[in-house]
Design a protein around this motif. Structure first.
Motif, short mmCIF file in Angstrom:
data_model
loop_
_atom_site.label_atom_id
_atom_site.label_comp_id
_atom_site.label_asym_id
_atom_site.label_seq_id
_atom_site.Cartn_x
_atom_site.Cartn_y
_atom_site.Cartn_z
N GLU A 1 1.67 4.99 -3.40
CA GLU A 1 0.72 4.18 -2.29
C GLU A 1 -0.78 3.89 -2.88
OE1 GLU A 1 0.38 6.13 1.25
OE2 GLU A 1 0.53 8.00 0.40
N LEU A 2 -1.29 2.90 -2.22
CA LEU A 2 -2.54 2.56 -2.42
C LEU A 2 -3.54 3.71 -1.76
CD1 LEU A 2 -2.50 -1.03 -1.17
CD2 LEU A 2 -2.57 -0.28 -3.47
N THR A 3 -4.50 3.77 -2.46
CA THR A 3 -5.83 4.63 -2.11
C THR A 3 -6.46 3.78 -1.15
OG1 THR A 3 -7.24 3.78 -3.79
CG2 THR A 3 -5.78 5.70 -4.52
N GLU A 4 -7.44 4.54 -0.36
CA GLU A 4 -8.27 3.74 0.40
C GLU A 4 -9.00 2.51 -0.26
OE1 GLU A 4 -9.21 2.04 3.60
OE2 GLU A 4 -7.96 4.01 3.70
N ARG A 5 -9.58 2.99 -1.49
CA ARG A 5 -10.19 1.83 -2.35
C ARG A 5 -9.16 0.86 -2.55
NH1 ARG A 5 -12.47 2.31 -8.52
NH2 ARG A 5 -13.28 0.35 -8.54
N GLY A 6 -8.06 1.11 -2.65
CA GLY A 6 -6.68 0.08 -3.22
C GLY A 6 -6.64 -1.16 -2.20
N ARG A 7 -6.65 -0.21 -0.70
CA ARG A 7 -6.48 -1.05 0.53
C ARG A 7 -7.73 -2.26 0.64
NH1 ARG A 7 -4.68 4.13 1.63
NH2 ARG A 7 -2.69 4.33 2.37
N ASP A 8 -8.90 -1.43 0.52
CA ASP A 8 -9.92 -2.31 0.50
C ASP A 8 -9.99 -3.57 -0.66
OD1 ASP A 8 -11.08 -0.85 2.34
OD2 ASP A 8 -12.37 0.37 1.02
N GLN A 9 -9.62 -3.21 -1.74
CA GLN A 9 -9.36 -4.20 -2.56
C GLN A 9 -8.26 -5.39 -2.18
OE1 GLN A 9 -7.95 -1.91 -5.99
NE2 GLN A 9 -10.23 -1.68 -6.80
N LEU B 1 6.06 0.27 -3.66
CA LEU B 1 5.25 0.35 -2.46
C LEU B 1 3.79 0.02 -2.64
CD1 LEU B 1 5.04 1.53 0.45
CD2 LEU B 1 4.33 3.95 -0.67
N ARG B 2 3.16 0.28 -3.85
CA ARG B 2 1.80 0.01 -4.00
C ARG B 2 1.34 -1.42 -3.87
NH1 ARG B 2 3.91 1.94 -8.28
NH2 ARG B 2 3.60 0.79 -10.37
N ALA B 3 2.54 -2.33 -4.44
CA ALA B 3 2.46 -3.79 -4.52
C ALA B 3 2.58 -4.22 -3.02
CB ALA B 3 3.33 -4.41 -5.51
N ARG B 4 3.85 -3.77 -2.38
CA ARG B 4 3.97 -4.16 -0.94
C ARG B 4 2.95 -4.03 -0.01
NH1 ARG B 4 5.95 -7.50 2.51
NH2 ARG B 4 8.19 -6.96 3.03
N GLN B 5 2.29 -2.83 0.11
CA GLN B 5 1.03 -2.56 0.75
C GLN B 5 -0.07 -3.78 0.42
OE1 GLN B 5 0.28 1.63 -0.44
NE2 GLN B 5 1.23 2.25 1.47
N THR B 6 -0.05 -3.95 -0.83
CA THR B 6 -1.25 -4.96 -1.43
C THR B 6 -0.89 -6.27 -0.60
OG1 THR B 6 -1.94 -3.68 -3.45
CG2 THR B 6 -2.26 -5.99 -3.25
N ALA B 7 0.40 -6.73 -0.76
CA ALA B 7 0.69 -8.18 -0.36
C ALA B 7 0.61 -8.02 1.22
CB ALA B 7 2.26 -8.20 -0.77
#
Length: 156
Positions: A26-34, A58-64
């Motif tokens: 999953e995304l980190t908090e920094r990744g969520r901010d990005q 998951l990390r791509a889905r959360q980013t999207a």
């Protein structure tokens, strides 16, 4: 008006060794901010996204999901974005989307830098949370923008 393909690399994710399966990272908090910054930047640039396809990882889905909150579009999972996505696969997605469409795809490296090369001949350094826009005229493309995460945060 020509088609536009917008590529968004997923944001920073937890390390490989922190999840049992790579697809579950999953995304980190920094990744969520990005991811949020990328969505705000596309909205500020007035990129009217018609369709969004995302890797089911998951990390791509959360980013999207986070990026599309500002774009008014619902991301759709597309397994071709999980790995091995290339210029041919990008053109197939664009053909399915139809003429004059702006399509956002969310996925991974090294696939996205390969797509930019396949379509434009340009070599790019695609950072996590980075965005590239490619204007398409048939199977030929022109790189119209490349934004690194720190740049997406400045646009809005």
């Amino acid at each position: 008006m020509a088609q536009q393909l917008w590529l968004l690399r997923h944001g920073e994710a937890v390390p490989h060794d922190s999840a049992a399966d790579d697809a579950d990272r999953e995304l980190t908090e920094r990744g969520r901010d990005q991811a949020r910054a990328a969505g705000r930047a596309l909205a500020a640039l007035e990129v009217a996204v018609h369709l969004c396809f995302t890797s089911p990882k998951l990390r791509a889905r959360q980013t999207a999901d986070l990026a599309c909150a500002d774009l008014g579009v619902e991301p759709l999972d597309d397994s071709s974005l999980a790995e091995g996505f290339d210029g041919r696969a990008a053109l197939e997605l664009m053909a399915a989307a139809g003429d004059d469409q702006r399509v956002l795809v969310v996925g991974h490296e090294p696939d996205f830098s390969q797509v930019v090369f396949d379509l434009t001949g340009g070599r790019v350094d695609f950072k996590k949370g980075g965005v590239a826009g490619v204007r398409l005229d048939g199977s030929r493309g022109e790189l119209i923008v490349l934004l690194r995460p720190r740049e997406t945060d400045r646009i809005h």
